[in-house]
Design a protein around this motif. Structure first.
Motif, short mmCIF file in Angstrom:
data_model
loop_
_atom_site.label_atom_id
_atom_site.label_comp_id
_atom_site.label_asym_id
_atom_site.label_seq_id
_atom_site.Cartn_x
_atom_site.Cartn_y
_atom_site.Cartn_z
N MET A 185 -0.73 21.54 -6.67
CA MET A 185 -1.19 21.48 -5.27
C MET A 185 -0.91 20.09 -4.72
SD MET A 185 -5.03 21.95 -3.62
CE MET A 185 -5.08 23.74 -3.73
N VAL A 186 -0.28 20.05 -3.55
CA VAL A 186 -0.02 18.79 -2.86
C VAL A 186 -0.78 18.81 -1.54
CG1 VAL A 186 1.73 17.29 -1.82
CG2 VAL A 186 2.27 18.60 -3.89
N LEU A 187 -1.56 17.77 -1.29
CA LEU A 187 -2.35 17.67 -0.06
C LEU A 187 -1.80 16.51 0.76
CD1 LEU A 187 -4.91 18.84 1.37
CD2 LEU A 187 -6.19 16.99 0.31
N GLU A 188 -1.44 16.81 2.01
CA GLU A 188 -0.91 15.78 2.91
C GLU A 188 -1.83 15.65 4.13
OE1 GLU A 188 3.47 16.15 3.66
OE2 GLU A 188 3.19 17.96 2.46
N LYS A 189 -2.00 14.41 4.57
CA LYS A 189 -2.76 14.14 5.80
C LYS A 189 -1.89 13.31 6.72
CE LYS A 189 -6.91 11.68 7.42
NZ LYS A 189 -8.08 10.89 6.99
N ASN A 190 -1.65 13.82 7.90
CA ASN A 190 -0.82 13.13 8.89
C ASN A 190 0.52 12.70 8.30
OD1 ASN A 190 -3.03 13.44 10.61
ND2 ASN A 190 -3.88 11.45 10.08
N GLY A 191 1.10 13.60 7.47
CA GLY A 191 2.43 13.36 6.91
C GLY A 191 2.47 12.53 5.65
N GLU A 192 1.32 12.06 5.20
CA GLU A 192 1.27 11.21 4.00
C GLU A 192 0.62 11.99 2.86
OE1 GLU A 192 -1.06 7.16 2.51
OE2 GLU A 192 -0.98 7.64 4.64
#
Length: 262
Positions: A185-192
């Motif tokens: 699982m990869v979690l990104e916030k505002n592209g980061e």
């Protein structure tokens, strides 16, 4: 149980009022040092009863505090559970108004949609897989009615396991088609990229977490019902969110889901 029914009802009402008026309370454990987990679940039931009386319907259940990252962050070292209602559900692409929440944090999870009822004790991982219609990536946006997230296990249990809202999206797949313990699982916030993990972060596998929930609730005479959505616990650290934020959660072999806040 150490509390009187009147006190349990009072605290359930306080939490419901905090939810609806978007206010915070002082930790219950500060005010009532002898509160037990049993008391906390009784308070949770009172808070839920207020939501149901206001017209909401139960659509599922959630497991909280399953991953080491969340346990460490909260200083809480055992899982808990809460109730999901239709008033908490957002669909993918539907923006979540940040001003409807108090101090929200996002978690990436796997949601299970059941086709058969599961009721413990004695539920195994194989039973969970056989009872599951499909799994999908989801976001749970947890929120606490307790000031500054200063919670002990009794505080979060009483507060419906710090449930806020949930966002279901992406494809629904049979759990037989994906190894949920190994799926990344990869979690990104505002592209980061904020975090990467696998399902093994949740009690070895999200399937094990759902079996734990079925068995724990079974001891209380409660089942996981066919048609319900079961959130299996966070695979990521809690990510604070505010208006303007956008998050994406992608699971290998399963696809992803996204949420944005306005």
């Amino acid at each position: 149980m150490t509390m009187t029914p009147a006190l349990i009802e009072q605290l359930g009402d306080e939490l419901y009022q905090a939810l609806t008026q978007r206010q915070v309370l002082e930790p219950l454990t500060n005010r009532h040092a002898d509160i037990t987990i049993e008391d906390a679940y009784a308070i949770q039931q009172k808070m839920l009863a207020r939501r149901l009386a206001a017209g909401e319907k139960v659509v599922g259940k959630k497991i909280g505090v399953t991953s080491q990252a969340v346990m460490n962050m909260l200083g809480v070292f055992q899982p808990d559970f809460g109730w999901l209602t239709d008033g908490m559900v957002f669909n993918e692409g539907e923006a979540v108004p940040a001003n409807t929440l108090i101090q929200p944090k996002a978690e990436g999870e796997i949601a299970f949609v059941l086709k058969k009822t599961l009721k413990g004790p004695g539920v195994t991982a194989a039973d969970v897989l056989a009872a599951t219609e499909g799994v999908m990536a989801c976001f749970e946006i947890v929120d606490s009615r307790i000031r500054d997230w200063k919670i002990k296990i009794q505080d979060t249990v009483a507060d419906n396991a710090s449930c806020g809202v949930l966002v279901l999206g992406g494809r629904r797949k049979s759990p037989a088609d994906i190894d949920l313990a190994l799926a990344g699982m990869v979690l990104e916030k505002n592209g980061e990229i904020i975090s990467t993990s696998t399902g093994a972060a949740v009690q070895g596998s999200p399937v094990n977490a759902v079996a734990w929930l079925a068995n724990t609730l079974g001891n209380l005479g409660i089942g996981l019902k066919a048609g319900e959505v079961i959130l299996s616990g966070s695979q990521s650290p809690l990510v604070p969110v505010k208006a303007g934020d956008s998050l994406v959660c992608t699971v290998g072999g399963l696809g992803g889901t996204s949420v944005r806040f306005i």
